[in-house]
Write a protein that holds these residues in place. Structure first.
Motif, PDB file in Angstrom:
ATOM      1  N   LEU A 510      71.212  54.149  55.250  1.00  0.00           N
ATOM      2  CA  LEU A 510      72.059  54.128  56.597  1.00  0.00           C
ATOM      3  C   LEU A 510      71.194  54.588  57.552  1.00  0.00           C
ATOM      4  N   SER A 511      70.547  55.567  57.675  1.00  0.00           N
ATOM      5  CA  SER A 511      69.894  55.914  58.631  1.00  0.00           C
ATOM      6  C   SER A 511      68.829  54.862  59.277  1.00  0.00           C
ATOM      7  N   ASN A 512      68.367  54.203  58.410  1.00  0.00           N
ATOM      8  CA  ASN A 512      67.190  53.183  58.781  1.00  0.00           C
ATOM      9  C   ASN A 512      68.227  51.935  59.299  1.00  0.00           C
ATOM     10  N   TYR A 528      75.934  50.069  80.670  1.00  0.00           N
ATOM     11  CA  TYR A 528      76.045  50.893  79.303  1.00  0.00           C
ATOM     12  C   TYR A 528      74.724  51.508  78.822  1.00  0.00           C
ATOM     13  N   PHE A 529      74.850  52.561  78.154  1.00  0.00           N
ATOM     14  CA  PHE A 529      73.619  53.175  77.475  1.00  0.00           C
ATOM     15  C   PHE A 529      73.734  53.397  76.059  1.00  0.00           C
ATOM     16  N   MET A 530      72.991  53.626  75.105  1.00  0.00           N
ATOM     17  CA  MET A 530      73.208  53.972  73.755  1.00  0.00           C
ATOM     18  C   MET A 530      73.490  55.362  73.514  1.00  0.00           C
ATOM     19  N   CYS A 531      74.614  55.994  72.943  1.00  0.00           N
ATOM     20  CA  CYS A 531      74.564  57.364  72.855  1.00  0.00           C
ATOM     21  C   CYS A 531      73.735  57.933  71.788  1.00  0.00           C
ATOM     22  N   SER A 532      73.271  58.967  71.951  1.00  0.00           N
ATOM     23  CA  SER A 532      72.266  59.586  70.833  1.00  0.00           C
ATOM     24  C   SER A 532      72.743  59.455  69.643  1.00  0.00           C
ATOM     25  N   ILE A 533      72.025  59.206  68.442  1.00  0.00           N
ATOM     26  CA  ILE A 533      72.436  59.091  67.366  1.00  0.00           C
ATOM     27  C   ILE A 533      71.776  59.902  66.359  1.00  0.00           C
ATOM     28  N   GLU A 534      71.289  60.968  66.862  1.00  0.00           N
ATOM     29  CA  GLU A 534      70.103  62.024  66.281  1.00  0.00           C
ATOM     30  C   GLU A 534      70.984  62.701  65.269  1.00  0.00           C
ATOM     31  N   ASP A 535      72.195  63.288  65.744  1.00  0.00           N
ATOM     32  CA  ASP A 535      72.924  64.022  64.585  1.00  0.00           C
ATOM     33  C   ASP A 535      73.530  63.034  63.435  1.00  0.00           C
ATOM     34  N   PHE A 536      74.006  61.955  63.848  1.00  0.00           N
ATOM     35  CA  PHE A 536      74.320  60.850  62.870  1.00  0.00           C
ATOM     36  C   PHE A 536      73.207  60.656  61.636  1.00  0.00           C
ATOM     37  N   LYS A 537      72.053  60.422  62.291  1.00  0.00           N
ATOM     38  CA  LYS A 537      70.883  59.996  61.060  1.00  0.00           C
ATOM     39  C   LYS A 537      70.532  61.126  60.501  1.00  0.00           C
ATOM     40  N   TYR A 538      70.604  62.450  61.084  1.00  0.00           N
ATOM     41  CA  TYR A 538      70.425  63.802  60.412  1.00  0.00           C
ATOM     42  C   TYR A 538      71.083  64.026  59.124  1.00  0.00           C
ATOM     43  N   LEU A 539      72.507  63.832  59.437  1.00  0.00           N
ATOM     44  CA  LEU A 539      73.612  63.645  58.198  1.00  0.00           C
ATOM     45  C   LEU A 539      73.284  62.781  57.337  1.00  0.00           C
ATOM     46  N   ASP A 541      70.281  60.925  56.443  1.00  0.00           N
ATOM     47  CA  ASP A 541      69.271  61.368  55.522  1.00  0.00           C
ATOM     48  C   ASP A 541      69.730  62.523  54.827  1.00  0.00           C
ATOM     49  N   MET A 542      70.407  63.436  55.061  1.00  0.00           N
ATOM     50  CA  MET A 542      70.764  64.639  54.106  1.00  0.00           C
ATOM     51  C   MET A 542      71.692  64.136  52.856  1.00  0.00           C
ATOM     52  N   PHE A 567      74.590  77.003  56.461  1.00  0.00           N
ATOM     53  CA  PHE A 567      75.705  77.053  55.714  1.00  0.00           C
ATOM     54  C   PHE A 567      76.676  75.961  55.597  1.00  0.00           C
ATOM     55  N   VAL A 568      76.981  75.306  56.921  1.00  0.00           N
ATOM     56  CA  VAL A 568      77.650  74.200  57.011  1.00  0.00           C
ATOM     57  C   VAL A 568      77.199  73.175  56.331  1.00  0.00           C
ATOM     58  N   CYS A 569      75.889  72.780  56.805  1.00  0.00           N
ATOM     59  CA  CYS A 569      75.130  71.631  56.315  1.00  0.00           C
ATOM     60  C   CYS A 569      75.197  71.641  54.525  1.00  0.00           C
ATOM     61  N   THR A 570      75.066  72.772  54.078  1.00  0.00           N
ATOM     62  CA  THR A 570      75.030  72.808  52.663  1.00  0.00           C
ATOM     63  C   THR A 570      76.357  72.608  51.943  1.00  0.00           C
TER      64      THR A 570
END
Length: 624
Positions: A510-512, A528-539, A541-542, A567-570
């Motif tokens: 999904l990240s790729n 228009y601009f593309m919003c940051s997707i770093e948090d989305f990709k982080y989750l 990959d997790m 703790f939240v990510c876990t």
């Protein structure tokens, strides 16, 4: 014939030989990134080679027909192949840029040298080159075939580009385009009554939707509407309250902007804080509401900085816009002296800090000076924020000092006499997702300072100053400047678009998939601009190792999670795993996992952990 004037197309034959058809390059389609007349660059770093399964066979037919190949001969041939500029030119015309060529060649060399048994036709051509019966250029079709195997996007590049064509977002919402919508823009500073007038029309209408930036604001509108005998439902990411009989949907609904429906029709829609469409993380939600809300009247409330952008978008959609401008209802004065010492604070003061450490140190010092103070920051649960705000606003309560972050800029009605900026430096994030420390913008300063002396509070005039004397002139310059105009609205890949990508690239994560989508996307970058997707990709990959359907994976990755909270990510991973094995995520299971019940915190670390626990409970409700 020179290689740069021809294209080689390889056709497999039923025999072990192959045929090379020479066709003039001018007749062959060249892969290009289609865009709005601007040159695009495609980053090859996002394309990850797909493993090729080794051929299972007991005999080496190629060696039986010709002879066995030595590793040294193969490496020598591949070395010559790599040096040929004409070959790179042919590859480039087939969509393989320099970056992809490097990756494909390394993979092809590894394939040729490490495979126990090569494909028969490839073995034969290598043998012919060893014996000077062929030249290295004759390997081009085999190399292209291998490249398309490990980079499957090359086989469907045009389809992928069509899916990620974002040049006309209004066309994504045919229901809204079928209506003749009218926009009313309520523009003005904080405490000017712009939202009040929009909500008045909202409550008068037969049906309506309010889209707010915060749950607190949605709850406030929900309560006001029902107190005004206007039946109104509440829909947020964590909560759904239906006030109609038998839980039937009411004609009015107050929701957070991400939860707004683009399929229901309304008489009136109110989109609050419209300037948020420039937000690097959440801007896409305001853009979606702006373009997709299906209402006869769409009331936009916010700063006038977004007006030009809204007008440009309305010109494209062919929709009319009425502009109503408002002035601040009470006076706001910038003081000529800084606070300098916390001993100089007065009742009704609010000290604004931009990080949690300052919140703790300042509130602790205020209490040591003998004052009671309320504390409000973003990590507090909404109920706790309201409790602290009510305590500060209560004339009978002894708490007269407020220490807060910029979380007070929206969603809370506070009786503040003076705003004191403890610092003017704030962590920021740009459109690329890069974080840094920078001075607050004019828009942010006005939003926060405007909380002082609000209309209908005990203070008829508001004041603003700084804690440090060195910051005072800077603050005056900021507040006297005009806020920067907003030129672009945020966009974000939708679940449908990513699912279409997954159909063409089933082996990509999904990240790729998101990375490839962003790389191949084309948009009108003047609007228009593309919003940051770093948090989305982080989750993404997790939870990549967890077996989940793509749609469920996408929804999980949209969850509002602070990835700094371990703790939240876990717990996020545990939710995903529990869902993947088809086990219920019950409240009893949740209480056991988080260690319920809890004792009252006595240290900062215990308080931070309780905040994380609340975020987990919020996440549970959001996913429910």
């Amino acid at each position: 014939i020179k290689m740069n004037h021809i294209r080689l197309i390889w056709c497999r034959q039923w025999s072990f030989r192959c045929t090379l058809h020479i066709i003039p390059a001018s007749y062959m389609p060249v892969h290009r990134l289609f865009n709005s007349g601007k040159k695009s660059t495609c980053s090859s770093s996002v394309f990850i080679p797909v493993p090729i399964r080794a051929t299972q066979t007991n005999s080496d037919i190629g060696a039986e027909i010709t002879e066995a190949l030595s590793r040294a001969d193969v490496l020598k041939i591949l070395g010559k192949f790599y040096q040929r500029r004409e070959i790179r030119h042919v590859c480039k015309e087939n969509g393989i840029d320099e970056g992809l060529f490097q990756k494909a060649f390394v993979n092809f060399r590894q394939f040729c040298c490490e495979q126990k048994t090569l494909p028969v036709d490839l073995h034969i051509i290598l043998s012919d080159i060893v014996h000077d019966a062929k030249c290295v250029d004759d390997m081009v079709p085999y190399f292209l075939h291998h490249a398309r195997q490990i980079f499957p996007h090359l086989n469907c590049i045009n389809e992928l580009k069509k899916i990620s064509d974002l040049r006309c977002p209004p066309n994504w919402y045919p229901l809204a385009r079928s209506k003749k919508r009218k926009f009313i823009y309520h523009g003005g500073p904080t405490n000017s009554g712009k939202t009040f007038h929009a909500l008045k029309r909202f409550m008068e209408a037969k049906s309506g939707v309010y889209c707010g930036p915060l749950k607190l604001l949605a709850v406030e509108v929900f309560q006001k509407a029902n107190d005004n005998n206007t039946k109104c439902d509440l829909i947020t990411g964590e909560e759904r309250v239906l006030v109609g009989e038998n839980e039937e949907p009411s004609p009015h609904v107050a929701c957070t902007v991400e939860m707004s429906s683009i399929n229901n029709e309304y008489e009136v829609a109110v989109i609050d804080e419209i300037q948020m469409l420039r937000d690097p993380q959440r801007g896409w939600a305001w853009t979606r509401a702006l373009l997709g809300i299906c209402a006869d009247e769409v009331h936009l409330c916010g700063e006038t900085t977004a007006l030009k952008l809204i007008q440009d978008i309305c010109n494209i959609t062919g929709e009319s816009i009425e502009i109503r401008k408002y002035k601040r209802l009470t006076k706001l004065t910038t003081e000529n002296t800084a606070l300098i010492n916390l001993a100089n604070i007065q009742p009704g003061d609010c000290i604004v800090c931009f990080n949690k450490n300052d919140i703790y140190s300042v509130s602790g010092e205020v209490e040591r000076l003998g004052y009671e103070c309320a504390v409000i920051y973003g990590g507090l649960p909404p109920g706790a924020k309201l409790a602290q705000a009510n305590r500060f606003n209560d004339p009978e309560d002894s708490c007269k000092i407020l220490v807060a972050t910029d979380a007070i800029g929206m969603g809370l009605n506070l009786s503040i006499r003076r705003i004191i900026f403890y610092s003017l430096m704030k962590p920021t994030m740009n459109e690329k997702g890069e974080k840094s420390m920078s001075c607050i913008s004019t828009s942010q300063a006005l939003q926060i300072a405007g909380r002082a002396g609000r209309f209908n509070t005990q203070f008829e005039e508001g004041f603003v100053t700084t804690f440090n004397a060195s910051d005072l002139n800077t603050l005056k310059d900021i507040l006297s400047s005009s806020p920067e105009s907003i030129f672009k609205a945020g966009l974000h890949p939708t679940a449908d678009q990513i699912e279409l990508y997954a159909y063409h690239l089933p082996q990509a994560s999904l990240s790729n998939l998101v990375d490839i989508f962003i790389t191949l996307s084309t948009m009108d970058d003047s609007l228009y601009f593309m919003c940051s997707i770093e948090d989305f990709k982080y989750l993404a990959d997790m939870i990549q190792h967890i077996s989940l359907p793509l749609r469920a994976r996408y929804v999980l990755c949209c969850a509002p999670i602070n990835r700094k909270m371990v703790f939240v990510c876990t717990m996020f991973m545990k939710f995903a795993h529990q869902y993947s094995i088809n086990e219920p995520v019950s409240s009893d299971w949740l209480c056991t996992i988080i260690g319920w019940p809890f004792s009252t915190p006595v240290t900062i670390m215990q308080l931070v952990h309780l905040e994380a626990v609340f975020d987990v409970l919020d996440l549970y409700l959001w996913l429910r």
